[in-house]
Design an enzyme around this catalytic site. Structure first.
Site, short mmCIF file in Angstrom:
data_model
loop_
_atom_site.label_atom_id
_atom_site.label_comp_id
_atom_site.label_asym_id
_atom_site.label_seq_id
_atom_site.Cartn_x
_atom_site.Cartn_y
_atom_site.Cartn_z
CG LEU A 27 -1.88 1.18 1.26
CD1 LEU A 27 -3.04 0.97 0.29
CD2 LEU A 27 -2.42 1.42 2.65
CE LYS A 164 -11.43 -1.42 0.83
NZ LYS A 164 -11.19 -2.75 0.35
CG HIS A 255 -15.08 0.60 -2.01
ND1 HIS A 255 -14.32 1.39 -1.19
CD2 HIS A 255 -14.23 -0.30 -2.55
CE1 HIS A 255 -13.06 0.95 -1.23
NE2 HIS A 255 -13.00 -0.07 -2.03
CE LYS A 345 -11.15 -8.48 -6.31
NZ LYS A 345 -10.49 -7.24 -6.71
N1 LIG Z 1 -2.29 -3.19 -0.58
C1 LIG Z 1 -3.47 -2.67 -0.87
O1 LIG Z 1 -3.81 -2.43 -2.02
C2 LIG Z 1 -4.45 -2.37 0.23
C3 LIG Z 1 -5.73 -1.92 -0.13
C4 LIG Z 1 -6.62 -1.58 0.88
C5 LIG Z 1 -6.25 -1.70 2.20
N2 LIG Z 1 -5.00 -2.16 2.53
C6 LIG Z 1 -4.65 -2.24 3.94
O2 LIG Z 1 -3.52 -1.42 4.17
C7 LIG Z 1 -2.64 -2.02 5.12
C8 LIG Z 1 -1.29 -2.27 4.48
O3 LIG Z 1 -1.47 -3.11 3.34
P1 LIG Z 1 -0.26 -3.78 2.56
O4 LIG Z 1 -0.85 -4.53 1.44
O5 LIG Z 1 0.79 -2.77 2.28
O6 LIG Z 1 0.24 -4.78 3.66
P2 LIG Z 1 1.59 -5.63 3.69
O7 LIG Z 1 2.36 -5.40 2.42
O8 LIG Z 1 1.20 -7.01 4.07
O9 LIG Z 1 2.33 -5.02 4.94
C9 LIG Z 1 2.86 -3.71 4.96
C10 LIG Z 1 4.15 -3.70 5.73
O10 LIG Z 1 3.88 -3.93 7.11
C11 LIG Z 1 5.00 -4.57 7.70
N3 LIG Z 1 4.51 -5.71 8.47
C12 LIG Z 1 4.23 -6.96 8.05
N4 LIG Z 1 3.78 -7.71 9.07
C13 LIG Z 1 3.79 -6.91 10.15
C14 LIG Z 1 3.44 -7.10 11.51
N5 LIG Z 1 2.99 -8.26 11.96
N6 LIG Z 1 3.57 -6.05 12.36
C15 LIG Z 1 4.02 -4.86 11.91
N7 LIG Z 1 4.38 -4.63 10.64
C16 LIG Z 1 4.25 -5.65 9.78
C17 LIG Z 1 5.91 -5.01 6.58
O11 LIG Z 1 7.04 -4.16 6.58
P3 LIG Z 1 8.34 -4.47 7.47
O12 LIG Z 1 8.47 -5.96 7.55
O13 LIG Z 1 9.44 -3.79 6.73
O14 LIG Z 1 8.03 -3.85 8.78
C18 LIG Z 1 5.12 -4.78 5.32
O15 LIG Z 1 5.92 -4.35 4.25
C19 LIG Z 1 -3.33 -3.28 5.56
O16 LIG Z 1 -4.05 -3.00 6.71
C20 LIG Z 1 -4.22 -3.62 4.40
O17 LIG Z 1 -5.33 -4.40 4.79
C21 LIG Z 1 -4.10 -2.49 1.57
#
Ligand SMILES: NC(=O)c1ccc[n+]([C@@H]2O[C@H](COP(=O)([O-])OP(=O)(O)OC[C@H]3O[C@@H](n4cnc5c(N)ncnc54)[C@H](OP(=O)(O)O)[C@@H]3O)[C@@H](O)[C@H]2O)c1
Length: 496
Positions: A27, A164, A255, A345
């Site tokens: 994200l 979310k 949404h 989707k």
């Molecule tokens: N990706 C999307 O498109 C999207 C869309 C809507 C909502 N979201 C929400 O936005 C948030 C981030 O999404 P994301 O897809 O970027 O998630 P992600 O890639 O799974 O995690 C983001 C970062 O958090 C760190 N992390 C992983 N596990 C962790 C833990 N147990 N405790 C603390 N840090 C941890 C990691 O960085 P380090 O290991 O370097 O700390 C990872 O690069 C989530 O809540 C997700 O549900 C994401």
């Protein structure tokens, strides 16, 4: 440049520090860092501003800078070297150990030093872009280490943005909310649904407010029904693990409800966040909950044919990738007007739109002739940014015949104007830095969403045999059962 009239409210982000947790994640790379860079490039950041990226991964300055450069390029920017340098100058990285008190002390010391260097007065926006399981522990440590300011102290502020999914059920959402509230009161929590940050979504409210034609006819005397469509061309985009836990209904309901609210809520007397949220809440309170029997008759779940062959998807997965349903609103404005929703989707094309379908003419020569629904206000939300109104006019020529026509308003600004136009995430960051919660979801809204979803989820899991998962071919607008859902009321989906 388009002329503006009379009312012109501008959000002014306050000087602050921005602290991004989970800065190495998906994200952060796809949305938040590009939004930060976009704000710098468009000169929309506050005058005094710095950003601290936080994650557990070790990153030295060189690795950070090359990573940021790649992120910005991948997001579609072609940064001028001086703009990118000034972006880097305002930004630093701190490696985290979220469980250790020493880390929060180190962070607090660093923020104090950066405040002094940048002329910021203890005003901090924390963005938790980590998995949701980390929201509560991080917020609670921020609180105990003194990093969350006292909300009654008007000389400083702290705000926490989260994304979310807000839980995966009514119970888990309530528990997440209760945990967050122990550390941060509602006024400090900013819950994102990026749809609300879209220019086109805000345009629906602007059009409704400023044009009497909407106010006068936006009710059950004139409107026959409303359709909301949220279609994606793509499938899972590498998010199989997330989707296999959530399914489409949990992923998209926020949404859908936000789009319904901006279409149908009563207009607030001002655009202040408190007034806006009050009216939105009144709208949600008047949505009639679906009974178990109505779930059977008024919802359709589907799954695209290729879903179970996607990498990471279980061979017999029963997660839905499509949902259609009908709901009713029990208030004076909308009583008797059905709202039909379809979201999915791999449904052919990316398309989010709202169609407000007016009643058929039933007088004069049309008493006995059915010419369909001549008048539809359509709001294209994405990718098409267009408002159109269909109507019937005389066919040119010697005879008196009728023909369907459409009037349209393309909404996307062009050229110089478009360059200064904030994206959805940029706008949401500006609003959070300004302390305006209008575009963010309240704790009530999250609770309402899960309450609305609960009977659907219960029915689907308790009686899979009577709640079938209808297959649809990849690239088509959902299963035939979705057409039946609206057809049995004598209506049909708008052709996209
Ligand atoms: N990706 C999307 O498109 C999207 C869309 C809507 C909502 N979201 C929400 O936005 C948030 C981030 O999404 P994301 O897809 O970027 O998630 P992600 O890639 O799974 O995690 C983001 C970062 O958090 C760190 N992390 C992983 N596990 C962790 C833990 N147990 N405790 C603390 N840090 C941890 C990691 O960085 P380090 O290991 O370097 O700390 C990872 O690069 C989530 O809540 C997700 O549900 C994401």
């Amino acid at each position: 440049m388009t002329e503006t009239l009379g009312f012109c409210q501008e959000m002014r982000p306050e000087s602050c520090g921005f602290i991004l947790f989970g800065a190495t994640g998906d994200l952060a790379a796809r949305k938040i860092i590009p939004a930060l860079f976009g704000l710098c490039e468009k000169k929309l950041t506050p005058r005094n501003f710095y950003a601290v990226l936080v994650s557990r991964t070790p990153l030295d300055r060189g690795a950070l800078e090359s990573r940021l450069w790649d992120t910005v390029l991948k997001a579609g920017f072609t940064p001028a070297p001086e703009v990118f340098s000034s972006f880097l100058e305002r930004l630093e990285y701190i490696q985290a150990d979220y469980e250790s008190d020493a880390f929060y002390r180190r962070l607090a010391d660093r923020l104090t030093a950066l405040d002094a260097k940048s002329g910021v007065k203890k005003k901090r926006l924390f963005y938790l872009a980590t998995p949701p399981a980390a929201f509560e522990p991080i917020t609670s440590k921020l609180k105990t280490s003194g990093l969350l300011s006292d909300p009654t102290d008007c000389t400083c502020w702290s705000r926490v943005i989260i994304e979310k999914p807000y839980g995966s059920s009514l119970e888990s959402a309530a528990s997440l909310d209760a945990g967050l509230k122990l550390a941060a009161p509602e006024a400090q929590v900013y819950r994102i649904d990026h749809f609300t940050g879209k220019e086109t979504v805000q345009n629906v409210m602007a059009l409704r407010s400023a044009n009497a034609v909407f106010d006068g006819t936006w009710n059950n005397r004139f409107v026959d029904h409303v359709q909301i469509t949220v279609f994606e061309e793509l499938g899972l985009e590498g998010r199989a693990a997330f989707f296999e836990r959530m399914g489409l209904a949990r992923d998209m309901m926020s949404h859908i409800l936000q789009l319904a609210a901006i279409t149908a809520m009563d207009l607030p007397s001002t655009f202040r966040d408190t007034d806006f949220k009050t009216e939105k809440r009144r709208f949600f309170e008047s949505i009639r909950p679906l009974t178990r029997e109505e779930v059977r008759r008024q919802t359709v779940r589907g799954q695209y044919a290729g879903y179970r062959s996607e990498p990471g998807v279980a061979p017999g997965s029963a997660e839905e990738t499509f949902l259609a349903f009908k709901f009713l609103v029990d208030n004076d404005r909308w009583r008797g007007v059905p709202f039909y929703v379809r979201a999915g989707k791999k449904t052919g094309s990316k398309k989010t739109r709202i169609d407000v379908v007016y009643k058929k003419p039933d007088h004069g020569i049309f008493t006995h002739i059915d010419i369909g629904y001549p008048n539809v206000f359509s709001f294209g939300i994405q990718p098409e940014e267009r408002v159109s109104f269909s109507l019937i006019s005389k066919h040119p020529g010697p005879k008196l015949c009728f023909t369907p026509r459409s009037m349209g308003l393309d909404y996307r600004p062009e050229g110089h104007e478009a360059a200064g136009y904030p994206t959805d995430y940029e706008r949401l960051l500006i609003e959070a830095m300004s302390g305006d919660q209008t575009l963010f979801l309240s704790s009530y809204e999250i609770g309402f969403m899960w309450q609305f979803l609960a009977p659907l989820l219960e029915a689907w899991s308790a009686a899979p045999a009577t709640e079938p998962l209808h297959a649809y071919a990849d690239g088509t607008p959902g299963p035939a059962a979705a057409d039946e859902l609206i057809k049995k009321d004598g209506r049909s989906w708008i052709q996209l």
